[in-house]
Write a protein that holds these residues in place. Sequence first.
Motif, PDB file in Angstrom:
ATOM      1  N   HIS A 109       0.825  -1.213   0.000  1.00  0.00           N
ATOM      2  CA  HIS A 109       0.000   0.000   0.000  1.00  0.00           C
ATOM      3  C   HIS A 109       0.857   1.260   0.000  1.00  0.00           C
ATOM      4  O   HIS A 109       0.462   2.301  -0.530  1.00  0.00           O
ATOM      5  CB  HIS A 109      -0.897  -0.051   1.244  1.00  0.00           C
ATOM      6  CG  HIS A 109      -1.865   1.079   1.360  1.00  0.00           C
ATOM      7  ND1 HIS A 109      -1.559   2.255   2.020  1.00  0.00           N
ATOM      8  CD2 HIS A 109      -3.139   1.207   0.914  1.00  0.00           C
ATOM      9  CE1 HIS A 109      -2.599   3.059   1.977  1.00  0.00           C
ATOM     10  NE2 HIS A 109      -3.581   2.437   1.312  1.00  0.00           N
ATOM     11  N   ASP A 120      -6.552   3.315  -2.830  1.00  0.00           N
ATOM     12  CA  ASP A 120      -7.823   3.495  -2.134  1.00  0.00           C
ATOM     13  C   ASP A 120      -8.956   2.620  -2.683  1.00  0.00           C
ATOM     14  O   ASP A 120     -10.106   2.780  -2.284  1.00  0.00           O
ATOM     15  CB  ASP A 120      -8.257   4.966  -2.222  1.00  0.00           C
ATOM     16  CG  ASP A 120      -7.259   5.901  -1.542  1.00  0.00           C
ATOM     17  OD1 ASP A 120      -6.534   5.439  -0.634  1.00  0.00           O
ATOM     18  OD2 ASP A 120      -7.188   7.087  -1.936  1.00  0.00           O
ATOM     19  N   GLU A 122      -9.669  -0.468  -2.290  1.00  0.00           N
ATOM     20  CA  GLU A 122     -10.210  -1.332  -1.238  1.00  0.00           C
ATOM     21  C   GLU A 122      -9.332  -1.142  -0.013  1.00  0.00           C
ATOM     22  O   GLU A 122      -8.290  -0.494  -0.073  1.00  0.00           O
ATOM     23  CB  GLU A 122     -10.236  -2.800  -1.667  1.00  0.00           C
ATOM     24  CG  GLU A 122      -8.861  -3.402  -1.928  1.00  0.00           C
ATOM     25  CD  GLU A 122      -8.907  -4.911  -2.117  1.00  0.00           C
ATOM     26  OE1 GLU A 122      -9.213  -5.605  -1.128  1.00  0.00           O
ATOM     27  OE2 GLU A 122      -8.621  -5.379  -3.235  1.00  0.00           O
ATOM     28  N   LYS A 123      -9.727  -1.731   1.099  1.00  0.00           N
ATOM     29  CA  LYS A 123      -8.921  -1.635   2.309  1.00  0.00           C
ATOM     30  C   LYS A 123      -7.866  -2.734   2.274  1.00  0.00           C
ATOM     31  O   LYS A 123      -8.184  -3.920   2.352  1.00  0.00           O
ATOM     32  CB  LYS A 123      -9.800  -1.765   3.555  1.00  0.00           C
ATOM     33  CG  LYS A 123      -9.076  -1.452   4.847  1.00  0.00           C
ATOM     34  CD  LYS A 123     -10.018  -1.438   6.036  1.00  0.00           C
ATOM     35  CE  LYS A 123      -9.290  -1.070   7.324  1.00  0.00           C
ATOM     36  NZ  LYS A 123     -10.200  -1.037   8.498  1.00  0.00           N
ATOM     37  N   TRP A 124      -6.594  -2.340   2.153  1.00  0.00           N
ATOM     38  CA  TRP A 124      -5.523  -3.323   2.060  1.00  0.00           C
ATOM     39  C   TRP A 124      -4.199  -2.708   2.477  1.00  0.00           C
ATOM     40  O   TRP A 124      -4.038  -1.492   2.469  1.00  0.00           O
ATOM     41  CB  TRP A 124      -5.423  -3.872   0.638  1.00  0.00           C
ATOM     42  CG  TRP A 124      -4.962  -2.866  -0.391  1.00  0.00           C
ATOM     43  CD1 TRP A 124      -5.688  -1.833  -0.925  1.00  0.00           C
ATOM     44  CD2 TRP A 124      -3.660  -2.793  -1.000  1.00  0.00           C
ATOM     45  NE1 TRP A 124      -4.934  -1.127  -1.831  1.00  0.00           N
ATOM     46  CE2 TRP A 124      -3.688  -1.693  -1.898  1.00  0.00           C
ATOM     47  CE3 TRP A 124      -2.485  -3.545  -0.887  1.00  0.00           C
ATOM     48  CZ2 TRP A 124      -2.583  -1.339  -2.671  1.00  0.00           C
ATOM     49  CZ3 TRP A 124      -1.391  -3.191  -1.655  1.00  0.00           C
ATOM     50  CH2 TRP A 124      -1.450  -2.105  -2.540  1.00  0.00           C
TER      51      TRP A 124
END
Length: 280
Positions: A109, A120, A122-124
């Motif tokens: 990230h 941004d 997805e949440k990773w």
Amino acid sequence: MTNILEAIYNIVNHKNFAIREFYSGRNRANSMGEALENYIKDAFADTFDSDDEQSRLKTYNQEFSWLGSQNNPPDIMIKGGDAIEVKKTQSANSSLALNSSYPKTDLRHTSPMITSECRDCEKWTVKDLIYCVGHTSDTNIKSLWMVYGSSYAAKHETYQRIKTTISDGIKTIPDVVFADTKELGRVNQVDPLGITNLRIRGMWQIENPRKVFNYLHEPTDKDFELVCIIPLEKYNNFPNESKSKLEGITEKGFSIEDKQIKNPNNPAKLMDCKLIKLCV
């Protein structure tokens, strides 16, 4: 959620390797590079047989969180799963051009090479990275190697050390104006008029998996070869349903074997892996 085992299963069942005709006929590709990338997306999304564009896009939306930009990695991100880099070669053994992005064990990230939209989507924080290397003719895909970065590339620090040393060395040149850049360096106003700038870019290459893992697989004279290397720990963590589907394949030319490969960070040590092949 899809994964590499599902993609292999779909490739085995699809058996259409004339990808230029297949994708140009659907108005989805103007080049073999586009056709190969569409082939990989369809393999992971199980949309080879989808003739309806809206239905296929809906499936992409369900399975993928990112479908890439021209100049920034990765090409594909599975929602809640792995990231994928697609590379096309027209010579079976040619090195892979990675340009300004050095080889990676995984995708992070915090990487300055990815876009904010990718960051941004997805949440990773970290995604395992699959290199999908397709050797093509002008019409067909001849072979496809799918290898995880953790079995192929050294740790990030190995490459970052070289990049940082070069960048820091450039900055020791006296009497020049430096600018912030994601490249190795940028020097502005080189000449007395201040009208000439110098961009300093890295051009990374990595040997083709076919050469790196030539001790695991010897090329055949078959029309198509799929060779996939998955670290054993990674393989064991896939859903049992996906493993059962793959291990239940009885197709002639398909095999799954336990093998050991050289550790990219220390070749004296070996890593356990699954070697999955289709030669037809």
